[in-house]
Design a protein around this motif. Structure first.
Motif, PDB file in Angstrom:
ATOM      1  N   ALA A  60       0.854  -1.174  -0.143  1.00  0.00           N
ATOM      2  CA  ALA A  60      -0.077   0.011   0.162  1.00  0.00           C
ATOM      3  C   ALA A  60       0.893   1.408  -0.099  1.00  0.00           C
ATOM      4  N   GLY A  61       0.601   2.110  -1.007  1.00  0.00           N
ATOM      5  CA  GLY A  61       1.291   3.364  -0.980  1.00  0.00           C
ATOM      6  C   GLY A  61       2.663   3.219  -1.899  1.00  0.00           C
ATOM      7  N   SER A  62       2.659   2.227  -2.321  1.00  0.00           N
ATOM      8  CA  SER A  62       4.368   2.085  -3.247  1.00  0.00           C
ATOM      9  C   SER A  62       3.965   2.279  -4.603  1.00  0.00           C
ATOM     10  N   ILE A  63       4.957   2.449  -5.352  1.00  0.00           N
ATOM     11  CA  ILE A  63       4.796   2.302  -6.860  1.00  0.00           C
ATOM     12  C   ILE A  63       5.793   1.074  -7.303  1.00  0.00           C
ATOM     13  N   THR A  64       5.192   0.175  -7.738  1.00  0.00           N
ATOM     14  CA  THR A  64       5.611  -1.283  -8.320  1.00  0.00           C
ATOM     15  C   THR A  64       5.513  -1.294  -9.704  1.00  0.00           C
ATOM     16  N   LEU A 191      -6.155   2.235  -5.828  1.00  0.00           N
ATOM     17  CA  LEU A 191      -5.045   1.672  -6.701  1.00  0.00           C
ATOM     18  C   LEU A 191      -5.320   2.171  -8.100  1.00  0.00           C
ATOM     19  N   LEU A 192      -3.944   2.498  -8.499  1.00  0.00           N
ATOM     20  CA  LEU A 192      -3.939   2.993 -10.137  1.00  0.00           C
ATOM     21  C   LEU A 192      -3.075   2.052 -10.840  1.00  0.00           C
ATOM     22  N   LEU A 193      -3.703   1.665 -11.888  1.00  0.00           N
ATOM     23  CA  LEU A 193      -3.008   0.537 -13.106  1.00  0.00           C
ATOM     24  C   LEU A 193      -2.700   1.569 -14.185  1.00  0.00           C
ATOM     25  N   SER A 194      -1.314   1.119 -14.480  1.00  0.00           N
ATOM     26  CA  SER A 194      -1.022   2.245 -15.657  1.00  0.00           C
ATOM     27  C   SER A 194      -0.320   0.890 -16.604  1.00  0.00           C
ATOM     28  N   GLY A 221      -1.185   9.195  -1.465  1.00  0.00           N
ATOM     29  CA  GLY A 221      -1.092   7.991  -0.931  1.00  0.00           C
ATOM     30  C   GLY A 221      -1.537   6.777  -1.719  1.00  0.00           C
ATOM     31  N   LEU A 222      -1.544   7.066  -2.980  1.00  0.00           N
ATOM     32  CA  LEU A 222      -2.108   6.299  -4.113  1.00  0.00           C
ATOM     33  C   LEU A 222      -1.014   4.931  -4.205  1.00  0.00           C
ATOM     34  N   THR A 223      -1.661   3.960  -4.428  1.00  0.00           N
ATOM     35  CA  THR A 223      -0.747   2.802  -4.835  1.00  0.00           C
ATOM     36  C   THR A 223      -0.783   2.686  -6.241  1.00  0.00           C
TER      37      THR A 223
END
Length: 374
Positions: A60-64, A191-194, A221-223
């Protein structure tokens, strides 16, 4: 998930119950557990195993970032997370919810908490910027007055307040992608999917979009889960990286670990175009796996951590009396940490190589023998 530094009554995240974490303990927002996906055979093609035993998590809160070649399974993976596909085996968890177990009503609910941005923007040409951003709120049945209260600050956030009444045909590629990002944020997702969101943009525009995503991650704080084949994108904003090849996760770790010490051959190939990781053409054309009489060892030295800016090579030549040829190098920053590489050559000699590796290793530097040149 609490907002960070968000202005009152403007931008804040209110994830729906499906994504709430009752314990309040920080946890993974996304978890894939033993996930496989097989597309059955048809008259036109044989069965295809797109994913095979995937175990993956995003805090949570990360950029993966999920990186891989074309056809590796990246897009299939993202379609499983937002429920557009169901796994053949395994579980796809978003928060405490198994997405694959949801009926259509449940999928509609959870998709409000999963924003999506696309490579080709997917804007409606007949709607203005404002109305494109408002679309998911209209579908959700939000009142027009409340839509305006949500859309207006979003347009401010992405820098398009002055373009609210323009149509997509009047926008640049970067502006269209900013509209797509604002639209993805409209329902206050957790959650944001790119999916390759910057691959259709020029480098300067890509950088501005990445800066925006980083700001959204930091302030809201968006994942964020990125699907990409662009290593510059990963290097610039990702916290963690997973490498997928032929439907399997072959390597994962922090962005810094992956860039500074790639282990799997697929990872090394993907990173080969990153400045400092490239082997000059005139060297690559002559590189062999075995030494020959009078050949030179070609070695990459990776500078990281507290010794990243130390004059190590000058000390090496001064203290050990070893002569080096410098073939190339670069200094950069990955995930906020200094990172430098230097490509050197020296006479192929086992004792000399051992001495150099010992000297550099004692100072926290990593080395990799790439081969030999005559």
């Amino acid at each position: 998930m609490a907002p960070r530094n968000a202005a009152p009554d403007t931008l804040h995240l209110e994830p729906v119950g499906l994504l709430q974490n009752p314990s309040g303990v920080p946890t993974d927002l996304v978890r894939l557990e033993g996930v496989s996906k097989v597309f059955p055979a048809s008259k036109a093609s044989a069965a295809v195993a797109a994913l095979d035993g995937i175990d993956l998590s995003a805090a949570a809160g990360s950029i993966t970032a999920i990186i891989g070649r074309s056809g590796a399974g990246k897009s299939t993976l993202i379609r499983l997370i937002n429920g557009l596909e169901k796994p053949t085996t395994g579980r796809v968890m978003v928060g405490s919810t198994d997405v694959a177990a949801l009926a259509e009503t449940g999928l509609r609910d959870i998709r409000r908490s999963i924003g999506m941005i696309f490579q080709h923007f997917n804007l409606l040409s007949s709607r203005t910027v404002f109305d494109n951003v408002a679309l998911p709120l209209e579908i959700a049945g939000t009142r027009r007055a409340d839509i305006a209260k949500r859309v207006t600050p979003l347009l401010d956030l992405v820098g398009l307040a002055d373009k609210r009444d323009r149509y997509p045909s009047e926008l640049s590629g970067g502006q269209k992608q900013r509209v797509g990002i604002a639209r993805a944020l409209a329902t206050r997702p957790a959650l944001l999917l790119s999916d390759e969101a910057t691959s259709a943009l020029d480098p300067e525009t890509t950088q501005s979009v990445l800066d925006l995503l980083k700001r959204i991650n930091r302030e809201l704080g968006l994942t964020i889960l990125l699907i990409t084949h662009e290593m510059e994108v990963v290097k610039r904003i990702a916290d963690h990286v997973a490498v997928i090849d032929k439907g399997r996760i072959v390597e994962r770790g922090s962005a810094f670990e992956i860039f500074s010490a790639p282990r799997h051959e697929t990872t090394k190939v993907l990173l080969s175009g990153v400045p400092g990781m490239q082997i000059p053409d005139y060297v690559a054309a002559r590189l062999t796996h075995e030494p020959s009489p009078a050949s030179q060892t070609v070695m990459r030295v990776v500078f990281t951590g507290p010794h990243a800016t130390d004059p190590v090579l000058s000390r090496l030549t001064g203290e050990l009396g070893l002569e080096l040829n410098i073939l190339g190098g670069a200094v950069d920053e990955i995930a906020g940490e200094p990172f430098g590489t230097l490509l050197v050559s020296f006479p192929a000699d086992a004792a000399r190589l051992a001495l150099m590796r010992s000297f550099l290793g004692q100072r926290g530097l990593k080395t990799e023998v790439l081969g030999y040149v005559a």
